[in-house]
Enzyme design. Structure first.
Site, PDB file in Angstrom:
ATOM      1  N   ASP A   1      47.584  72.456  35.059  1.00  0.00           N
ATOM      2  CA  ASP A   1      46.773  71.328  35.522  1.00  0.00           C
ATOM      3  C   ASP A   1      45.290  71.697  35.545  1.00  0.00           C
ATOM      4  OD1 ASP A   1      46.552  68.642  36.989  1.00  0.00           O
ATOM      5  OD2 ASP A   1      45.626  70.010  38.415  1.00  0.00           O
TER       6      ASP A   1
ATOM      7  N   GLU B   1      28.067  36.464  16.371  1.00  0.00           N
ATOM      8  CA  GLU B   1      29.045  35.454  16.774  1.00  0.00           C
ATOM      9  C   GLU B   1      29.169  34.401  15.678  1.00  0.00           C
ATOM     10  OE1 GLU B   1      31.704  34.335  18.001  1.00  0.00           O
ATOM     11  OE2 GLU B   1      31.205  34.586  20.133  1.00  0.00           O
TER      12      GLU B   1
ATOM     13  N   ASP C   1      50.480  70.786  30.571  1.00  0.00           N
ATOM     14  CA  ASP C   1      50.096  69.578  31.293  1.00  0.00           C
ATOM     15  C   ASP C   1      49.046  68.834  30.470  1.00  0.00           C
ATOM     16  OD1 ASP C   1      50.141  67.702  33.294  1.00  0.00           O
ATOM     17  OD2 ASP C   1      48.837  68.806  34.668  1.00  0.00           O
TER      18      ASP C   1
ATOM     19  N   GLU D   1      49.955  64.780  27.618  1.00  0.00           N
ATOM     20  CA  GLU D   1      51.064  65.643  28.024  1.00  0.00           C
ATOM     21  C   GLU D   1      51.843  66.151  26.812  1.00  0.00           C
ATOM     22  OE1 GLU D   1      51.696  63.415  32.331  1.00  0.00           O
ATOM     23  OE2 GLU D   1      52.815  62.776  30.555  1.00  0.00           O
TER      24      GLU D   1
ATOM     25  N   HIS E   1      28.344  41.708  24.957  1.00  0.00           N
ATOM     26  CA  HIS E   1      27.034  41.584  25.591  1.00  0.00           C
ATOM     27  C   HIS E   1      27.138  41.018  27.008  1.00  0.00           C
ATOM     28  CE1 HIS E   1      27.178  37.187  25.288  1.00  0.00           C
ATOM     29  NE2 HIS E   1      27.732  37.376  24.099  1.00  0.00           N
TER      30      HIS E   1
ATOM     31  N   ASP F   1      55.295  68.884  34.531  1.00  0.00           N
ATOM     32  CA  ASP F   1      55.426  67.976  35.676  1.00  0.00           C
ATOM     33  C   ASP F   1      55.549  66.521  35.225  1.00  0.00           C
ATOM     34  OD1 ASP F   1      52.775  66.941  35.307  1.00  0.00           O
ATOM     35  OD2 ASP F   1      51.976  68.637  36.420  1.00  0.00           O
TER      36      ASP F   1
END
Length: 374
Positions: free
Chosen positions: A130, A261, A10, A51, A183, A76
């Site tokens: 699990d 920026e 699992d 999985e 930010h 499962d």
């Protein structure tokens, strides 16, 4: 007759993608005795990756116990069962790589005279695997070999808290992880004004400080006790947000101005609504032409060059780095990794205080774990 083994596997992800881990065990099919247990954290990954990785670990454990065994794999996940049984196509390249890795182990088993079959069960019938996967998501690593009549653990060396995939091939080793955090807002952000490098450099307002605190909690939860460094741009709003994030992780932030920026030159501080009204043609150029420059500012291309230089330095440093920066630098990194042309970059969302995460594996494979998470 060949020995009969049962692999129960699992995997889970708290967030999908989010903090992930797998669990797998091998039983003697005749007696029900547990012969081996495996569990390992996977850092940030999806349910399907977890999985498949659990399947691979379970198959490898069974191969080590009895190479020529008759093995039934219990999962499962109907997706993994149907794909590995060859009834469903595997559409995503990442899943195809993991499926090939699992099939390579199956081929080893078959070459030794064994065979592998798959069976889907409801989750409530896969509780042992699990439980192991939940321990893995909590940060626990388990590697036990158990005898048929004894549950004495064979101790394994205490590992470092890193998250490497089992085996070789794609996704092998420990990835470099980068979490990009935008930010929190300032008064200029809320007023819809451009605010770039070289502008007035405002501080966070009350809403921005709340967003910074929420981002810090999210980052701390994501790290789950793992170490990370924090880098911010040189602008006040990023440094203030980064300081809160770094405090939550117990580290000191560093500053790299290449994450700043874009500079909008004479338009820094101008309301976008005014630009739409008075300079619609020039605004279109700013958005759509990567070579367009406002007086005193920089082009998108120039901004992208320095941002990607900072990104590549971060990748080269390895480990996990939280980068607190701005919308356009986050867009630049995502467009670079996903091959998005410039005319479509504005389709990428990066809300104030949001998290975006990427993984860079040793073989060069890049995985975008999630984007714009608030």
């Amino acid at each position: 007759m060949a020995r009969r083994l049962r692999v129960e596997a699992d995997g889970g992800s708290r967030g999908n993608p989010g903090v992930a881990g797998f669990g797998a065990l091998v039983r003697d099919a005749e007696t029900g005795s547990v012969l081996a247990e495996r569990a390992e954290p996977l850092g940030i990954a999806s349910n399907n990756v977890a999985e498949y990785t659990g399947l691979i670990a379970g198959l490898r454990a069974a191969l080590a116990i009895e190479p020529g065994a008759d093995i039934e794999v219990i999962l499962d996940s109907r997706l993994v069962v149907e794909q590995m049984s060859g009834r469903w196509k595997i559409k995503h390249e990442n899943m195809r790589r993991l499926a090939r890795e699992a099939q390579a182990v199956v081929d080893e088993i078959r070459a030794s005279g064994g065979r592998v079959t798959y069976r889907w069960v409801p989750r409530e019938q896969n509780t042992a695997a699990d439980a192991l996967s939940n321990k893995a998501m909590d940060g626990e690593r388990i590697d036990r070999l158990l005898g048929d009549s004894s549950l004495d653990e064979v101790p394994a060396p205490e590992p470092e808290r890193t998250e490497s995939r089992p085996g070789g091939g794609p996704f092998a080793g420990v990835p470099t992880r980068i979490v990009l955090v935008r930010h929190g807002v300032t008064d200029l952000t809320e007023a819809g004004r451009l605010d770039g490098r070289g502008g007035v450099d405002p501080s966070l307002n009350g809403t921005g400080r709340t967003q910074a605190a929420a981002a810090a909690r999210a980052v701390a939860h994501l790290m789950a006790g793992h170490t990370a460094s924090v880098v911010t741009s040189a602008l006040a709003r990023a440094k203030e947000t980064g300081a809160v994030v770094a405090d939550a992780l117990g580290v000191a932030p560093s500053v790299d101005s290449d994450w700043d920026e874009q500079s909008f030159g004479d338009w820094d501080g101008v309301a976008v609504g005014d630009l739409v009204r008075d300079w619609p043609g020039e605004l279109d150029l700013l958005r759509n032409d990567p070579a367009y420059r406002r007086p005193g500012g920089e082009t998108h291309e120039e901004m992208a060059e320095r941002v990607l230089a900072a990104y590549h330095r971060t990748v080269a440093a390895g480990g996990t780095t939280v980068v607190v920066c701005h919308r356009k630098p986050i867009m630049v990194v995502m467009a670079h990794l996903l091959g998005i042309p410039h005319e479509r970059v504005w389709r990428l969302a990066a809300a104030p205080g949001s998290l975006t995460a990427v993984e860079v594996w040793q073989d060069g494979i890049v995985s975008v774990a999630f984007t714009n998470r608030t």
